[in-house]
Design an enzyme around this catalytic site. Sequence first.
Site, PDB file in Angstrom:
ATOM      1  N   SER A   9      11.111 -56.141  50.939  1.00 34.89           N
ATOM      2  CA  SER A   9      12.280 -57.045  51.523  1.00 34.89           C
ATOM      3  C   SER A   9      12.045 -57.723  52.951  1.00 34.89           C
ATOM      4  N   GLN A  50      40.005 -54.489  19.969  1.00 38.68           N
ATOM      5  CA  GLN A  50      40.041 -55.646  20.863  1.00 38.68           C
ATOM      6  C   GLN A  50      38.900 -55.160  22.145  1.00 38.68           C
ATOM      7  N   ILE A  71      27.989 -51.379  22.771  1.00 39.65           N
ATOM      8  CA  ILE A  71      28.633 -52.110  21.337  1.00 39.65           C
ATOM      9  C   ILE A  71      27.448 -51.651  20.325  1.00 39.65           C
ATOM     10  N   GLU A 115      11.639 -60.851  43.475  1.00 41.64           N
ATOM     11  CA  GLU A 115      12.105 -62.213  44.172  1.00 41.64           C
ATOM     12  C   GLU A 115      13.058 -62.252  45.121  1.00 41.64           C
ATOM     13  N   GLY A 116      13.352 -61.012  45.699  1.00 43.63           N
ATOM     14  CA  GLY A 116      14.283 -60.801  46.635  1.00 43.63           C
ATOM     15  C   GLY A 116      15.336 -60.121  45.904  1.00 43.63           C
ATOM     16  N   THR A 117      15.803 -58.752  46.411  1.00 37.38           N
ATOM     17  CA  THR A 117      16.712 -58.157  45.632  1.00 37.38           C
ATOM     18  C   THR A 117      18.128 -58.586  45.844  1.00 37.38           C
TER      19      THR A 117
HETATM   20  N1  CAA Z   1      13.809 -71.159  52.625  1.00 36.14           N
HETATM   21  C1  CAA Z   1      13.032 -71.700  53.542  1.00 36.14           C
HETATM   22  N2  CAA Z   1      12.697 -71.219  54.555  1.00 36.14           N
HETATM   23  C2  CAA Z   1      13.128 -70.204  54.969  1.00 36.14           C
HETATM   24  C3  CAA Z   1      13.820 -69.258  54.168  1.00 36.14           C
HETATM   25  C4  CAA Z   1      14.114 -70.042  52.909  1.00 36.14           C
HETATM   26  N3  CAA Z   1      14.884 -69.332  51.886  1.00 36.14           N
HETATM   27  N4  CAA Z   1      14.114 -67.964  54.384  1.00 36.14           N
HETATM   28  C5  CAA Z   1      13.559 -68.001  55.793  1.00 36.14           C
HETATM   29  N5  CAA Z   1      12.912 -69.217  56.161  1.00 36.14           N
HETATM   30  C6  CAA Z   1      12.118 -69.511  57.313  1.00 36.14           C
HETATM   31  C7  CAA Z   1      13.112 -69.629  58.480  1.00 36.14           C
HETATM   32  O1  CAA Z   1      13.785 -70.969  58.459  1.00 36.14           O
HETATM   33  C8  CAA Z   1      12.290 -69.034  59.656  1.00 36.14           C
HETATM   34  O2  CAA Z   1      11.522 -70.603  59.908  1.00 36.14           O
HETATM   35  P1  CAA Z   1      11.687 -71.270  61.343  1.00 36.14           P
HETATM   36  O3  CAA Z   1      11.790 -70.276  62.250  1.00 36.14           O
HETATM   37  O4  CAA Z   1      10.660 -72.376  61.328  1.00 36.14           O
HETATM   38  O5  CAA Z   1      13.137 -71.735  61.128  1.00 36.14           O
HETATM   39  C9  CAA Z   1      11.378 -68.299  58.995  1.00 36.14           C
HETATM   40  O6  CAA Z   1      11.222 -68.468  57.641  1.00 36.14           O
HETATM   41  C10 CAA Z   1      11.520 -66.840  59.214  1.00 36.14           C
HETATM   42  O7  CAA Z   1      12.783 -66.673  58.717  1.00 36.14           O
HETATM   43  P2  CAA Z   1      13.962 -65.191  59.031  1.00 36.14           P
HETATM   44  O8  CAA Z   1      13.700 -65.279  60.675  1.00 36.14           O
HETATM   45  O9  CAA Z   1      15.064 -65.460  58.269  1.00 36.14           O
HETATM   46  O10 CAA Z   1      12.924 -64.292  58.550  1.00 36.14           O
HETATM   47  P3  CAA Z   1      13.457 -62.666  58.326  1.00 36.14           P
HETATM   48  O11 CAA Z   1      12.060 -61.951  58.606  1.00 36.14           O
HETATM   49  O12 CAA Z   1      14.619 -62.388  58.755  1.00 36.14           O
HETATM   50  O13 CAA Z   1      13.126 -62.536  56.680  1.00 36.14           O
HETATM   51  C11 CAA Z   1      14.275 -62.868  54.465  1.00 36.14           C
HETATM   52  C12 CAA Z   1      14.035 -63.355  55.941  1.00 36.14           C
HETATM   53  C13 CAA Z   1      15.118 -63.521  53.765  1.00 36.14           C
HETATM   54  C14 CAA Z   1      14.894 -61.436  54.349  1.00 36.14           C
HETATM   55  C15 CAA Z   1      12.699 -62.760  53.863  1.00 36.14           C
HETATM   56  O14 CAA Z   1      11.928 -61.761  54.538  1.00 36.14           O
HETATM   57  C16 CAA Z   1      12.935 -62.503  52.439  1.00 36.14           C
HETATM   58  O15 CAA Z   1      13.177 -63.454  51.457  1.00 36.14           O
HETATM   59  N6  CAA Z   1      12.658 -61.239  51.742  1.00 36.14           N
HETATM   60  C17 CAA Z   1      12.361 -61.155  50.376  1.00 36.14           C
HETATM   61  C18 CAA Z   1      11.009 -61.131  49.825  1.00 36.14           C
HETATM   62  C19 CAA Z   1      10.943 -61.733  48.592  1.00 36.14           C
HETATM   63  O16 CAA Z   1      11.617 -62.231  48.128  1.00 36.14           O
HETATM   64  N7  CAA Z   1       9.843 -61.313  47.837  1.00 36.14           N
HETATM   65  C20 CAA Z   1       9.438 -61.797  46.719  1.00 36.14           C
HETATM   66  C21 CAA Z   1       7.961 -61.478  46.413  1.00 36.14           C
HETATM   67  S1  CAA Z   1       7.287 -62.350  45.036  1.00 36.14           S
HETATM   68  C22 CAA Z   1       7.990 -61.710  43.763  1.00 36.14           C
HETATM   69  O17 CAA Z   1       8.816 -60.904  43.703  1.00 36.14           O
HETATM   70  C23 CAA Z   1       7.523 -62.439  42.344  1.00 36.14           C
HETATM   71  C24 CAA Z   1       7.877 -61.711  41.155  1.00 36.14           C
HETATM   72  O18 CAA Z   1       8.463 -60.728  41.068  1.00 36.14           O
HETATM   73  C25 CAA Z   1       7.580 -62.333  39.897  1.00 36.14           C
HETATM   74  P1  FAD Z   2      12.889 -52.361  50.006  1.00 42.33           P
HETATM   75  O1  FAD Z   2      12.689 -53.679  50.672  1.00 42.33           O
HETATM   76  O2  FAD Z   2      12.239 -51.143  50.444  1.00 42.33           O
HETATM   77  O3  FAD Z   2      14.361 -52.229  49.648  1.00 42.33           O
HETATM   78  C1  FAD Z   2      14.824 -50.929  49.226  1.00 42.33           C
HETATM   79  C2  FAD Z   2      16.360 -51.226  49.027  1.00 42.33           C
HETATM   80  O4  FAD Z   2      16.843 -51.172  50.320  1.00 42.33           O
HETATM   81  C3  FAD Z   2      16.875 -52.340  47.938  1.00 42.33           C
HETATM   82  O5  FAD Z   2      18.061 -51.820  47.353  1.00 42.33           O
HETATM   83  C4  FAD Z   2      16.793 -53.404  49.067  1.00 42.33           C
HETATM   84  O6  FAD Z   2      17.936 -54.398  48.633  1.00 42.33           O
HETATM   85  C5  FAD Z   2      17.465 -52.576  50.440  1.00 42.33           C
HETATM   86  N1  FAD Z   2      17.487 -53.372  51.619  1.00 42.33           N
HETATM   87  C6  FAD Z   2      16.279 -53.554  52.158  1.00 42.33           C
HETATM   88  N2  FAD Z   2      16.607 -54.419  53.343  1.00 42.33           N
HETATM   89  C7  FAD Z   2      17.844 -54.719  53.289  1.00 42.33           C
HETATM   90  C8  FAD Z   2      18.621 -55.326  54.068  1.00 42.33           C
HETATM   91  N3  FAD Z   2      18.142 -56.147  55.316  1.00 42.33           N
HETATM   92  N4  FAD Z   2      19.742 -55.489  53.871  1.00 42.33           N
HETATM   93  C9  FAD Z   2      20.613 -54.842  52.666  1.00 42.33           C
HETATM   94  N5  FAD Z   2      19.667 -53.970  52.060  1.00 42.33           N
HETATM   95  C10 FAD Z   2      18.307 -53.881  52.143  1.00 42.33           C
HETATM   96  N6  FAD Z   2       5.747 -59.127  44.895  1.00 42.33           N
HETATM   97  C11 FAD Z   2       4.974 -60.235  44.946  1.00 42.33           C
HETATM   98  O7  FAD Z   2       4.867 -60.478  46.183  1.00 42.33           O
HETATM   99  N7  FAD Z   2       4.263 -60.634  43.896  1.00 42.33           N
HETATM  100  C12 FAD Z   2       4.551 -60.428  42.679  1.00 42.33           C
HETATM  101  O8  FAD Z   2       4.375 -60.822  41.854  1.00 42.33           O
HETATM  102  C13 FAD Z   2       5.587 -59.212  42.642  1.00 42.33           C
HETATM  103  N8  FAD Z   2       6.071 -58.847  41.156  1.00 42.33           N
HETATM  104  C14 FAD Z   2       6.828 -57.670  41.025  1.00 42.33           C
HETATM  105  C15 FAD Z   2       7.153 -57.235  39.710  1.00 42.33           C
HETATM  106  C16 FAD Z   2       7.708 -56.150  39.515  1.00 42.33           C
HETATM  107  C17 FAD Z   2       7.830 -55.551  38.111  1.00 42.33           C
HETATM  108  C18 FAD Z   2       8.528 -55.364  40.832  1.00 42.33           C
HETATM  109  C19 FAD Z   2       9.177 -54.232  40.642  1.00 42.33           C
HETATM  110  C20 FAD Z   2       8.208 -55.884  42.015  1.00 42.33           C
HETATM  111  C21 FAD Z   2       7.619 -57.335  42.462  1.00 42.33           C
HETATM  112  N9  FAD Z   2       6.988 -57.810  43.375  1.00 42.33           N
HETATM  113  C22 FAD Z   2       6.176 -58.631  43.786  1.00 42.33           C
HETATM  114  C23 FAD Z   2       7.585 -57.021  44.716  1.00 42.33           C
HETATM  115  C24 FAD Z   2       9.278 -57.357  44.681  1.00 42.33           C
HETATM  116  O9  FAD Z   2       9.447 -58.463  45.188  1.00 42.33           O
HETATM  117  C25 FAD Z   2       9.778 -56.320  45.771  1.00 42.33           C
HETATM  118  O10 FAD Z   2       9.630 -55.037  45.023  1.00 42.33           O
HETATM  119  C26 FAD Z   2      11.024 -56.576  46.304  1.00 42.33           C
HETATM  120  O11 FAD Z   2      10.922 -57.943  47.184  1.00 42.33           O
HETATM  121  C27 FAD Z   2      12.045 -55.422  47.110  1.00 42.33           C
HETATM  122  O12 FAD Z   2      10.946 -54.842  47.806  1.00 42.33           O
HETATM  123  P2  FAD Z   2      10.964 -53.209  47.910  1.00 42.33           P
HETATM  124  O13 FAD Z   2      10.603 -52.969  46.467  1.00 42.33           O
HETATM  125  O14 FAD Z   2       9.784 -52.819  48.989  1.00 42.33           O
HETATM  126  O15 FAD Z   2      12.260 -52.781  48.319  1.00 42.33           O
END
Ligand code: CAA
Ligand code: FAD
Length: 379
Positions: A132, A279, A337, A363-365
């Site tokens: 995250s 129901q 069901i 893609e973000g919890t």
């Molecule tokens: N869109 C555009 N810009 C963004 C943004 C968004 N949604 N969120 C943050 N930013 C920008 C901010 O504007 C900032 O830039 P500026 O200073 O230029 O304004 C910069 O990014 C830093 O932002 P924050 O200070 O808000 O960053 P943060 O450290 O507090 O983190 C967060 C923000 C939203 C928690 C981010 O870390 C996040 O989205 N975490 C989740 C990670 C995630 O989604 N991972 C997915 C991995 S891929 C995957 O999961 C694929 C798969 O499974 C198939």
């Molecule tokens: P953590 O960040 O350790 O979170 C643990 C718990 O704490 C969660 O419930 C979370 O919501 C909570 N938490 C953490 N921070 C906060 C906060 N600030 N406020 C409230 N609650 C919080 N990543 C890639 O980059 N590319 C991929 O292709 C990809 N594919 C994936 C496929 C699978 C099957 C899985 C399981 C994961 C994949 N991921 C990928 C990673 C995925 O994006 C991360 O697992 C996800 O972003 C959460 O990170 P974490 O697992 O480390 O959980």
Amino acid sequence: MDFKLSEDQEFMRKAAREFAEGEIRPTVAERDEHKIWPTDIVQKMGKLGFMGVAIDEAYGGAGLDYISYAIMIEELSRVDASVGVIASVNNSLVCAGIEKFGTEEQKREILTPLASGQQLGAFSLSEPGAGSDAAAQKTRAVEDGDYYVITGTKNWVTNGSKANTILLMAMTAPEKGVKGISAFLVDTSEPGVSVLKVEDKLGIRSAQSAQMSYDELRVHKSRMLGQPGEGFKIAMTILNGGRIGIASQALGIAQGAYEAALEYAKVREQFGQSIINFQAVGFTLADMATRIKAARMLTYHAAWLKDQGENYIAAAAMAKVNASETAMWTATKAVQIFGSNGYSKEYPVERYFRDAKITEIYEGTSEIQRLVISREIAK
Ligand code: CAA
Ligand code: FAD
């Protein structure tokens, strides 16, 4: 306001549904059970234009809009969420990122084979210590002449074990924190890239997510996506679009589970009548249909905003959190069901139940989606 889909969008629904029913459904249970990668299906999707739906035709894509893309992921995931995520990563995390931020050369040489399905892409942001808190990157990219030398470990790289190109985030200037992260287009055939393990997962078992290591991998500067220090912003911008893809995946899972439960409730008899007449069952199906419709509206609306060039950050996060929680709720109720049959691998709903969970995590919890929404509405 017009709720009617365009001809192209309707055509995409029909094409994706036919493909999912004809080519994906016959092997879905076996691939899930034995974790079999869908090689032929991925190849065929490339030929149908499913690997670069919203990418310009000039770069190998199908040139359609983002609503068409959402519909395609929904239809694939209605039958198999594993195939849905494989396509989603390639389309919205890799191809869309290169199209938006890439140079003309990167688009011609790297995007075109990915969008046309000749090659496969992966997106690598997460690390063991950076989930995250995605900015807490430990992977380092050190400048060395015309190259960057990349060292580190990435986890959960979906498609990573099969990919030709990985869009990888790494620290180029650790002292700058979030502004010190850069994005690279890594060629996986280069020495220094290795797959440490492919995860054994609860759901989406026909897709692969890998832990990968980079050991002094040399990447030419021409393969940086965007400018040094822009990597985090690029990753976040890409994820906004990606989250519409996962919302669509969740929508498909919910729809598939609902349809299975509806059919079952009509034919299963207890106490001398179909269980849909009770129901408690009928109202559950009514709530499923209602929640799915609401999730579809949010998802298509987010895609529409993106197509219009408007800000869709909150809309995408709302669509994702709503659709994924709808999928989890619907799949849980579908198992109920089905009664004991819901607990059996002979029926599809236990798979929907296992597959639904991931949409609340990657893609973000759901907690992170709420964080994104709360920050946007506070602005
Ligand atoms: N869109 C555009 N810009 C963004 C943004 C968004 N949604 N969120 C943050 N930013 C920008 C901010 O504007 C900032 O830039 P500026 O200073 O230029 O304004 C910069 O990014 C830093 O932002 P924050 O200070 O808000 O960053 P943060 O450290 O507090 O983190 C967060 C923000 C939203 C928690 C981010 O870390 C996040 O989205 N975490 C989740 C990670 C995630 O989604 N991972 C997915 C991995 S891929 C995957 O999961 C694929 C798969 O499974 C198939
Ligand atoms: P953590 O960040 O350790 O979170 C643990 C718990 O704490 C969660 O419930 C979370 O919501 C909570 N938490 C953490 N921070 C906060 C906060 N600030 N406020 C409230 N609650 C919080 N990543 C890639 O980059 N590319 C991929 O292709 C990809 N594919 C994936 C496929 C699978 C099957 C899985 C399981 C994961 C994949 N991921 C990928 C990673 C995925 O994006 C991360 O697992 C996800 O972003 C959460 O990170 P974490 O697992 O480390 O959980």
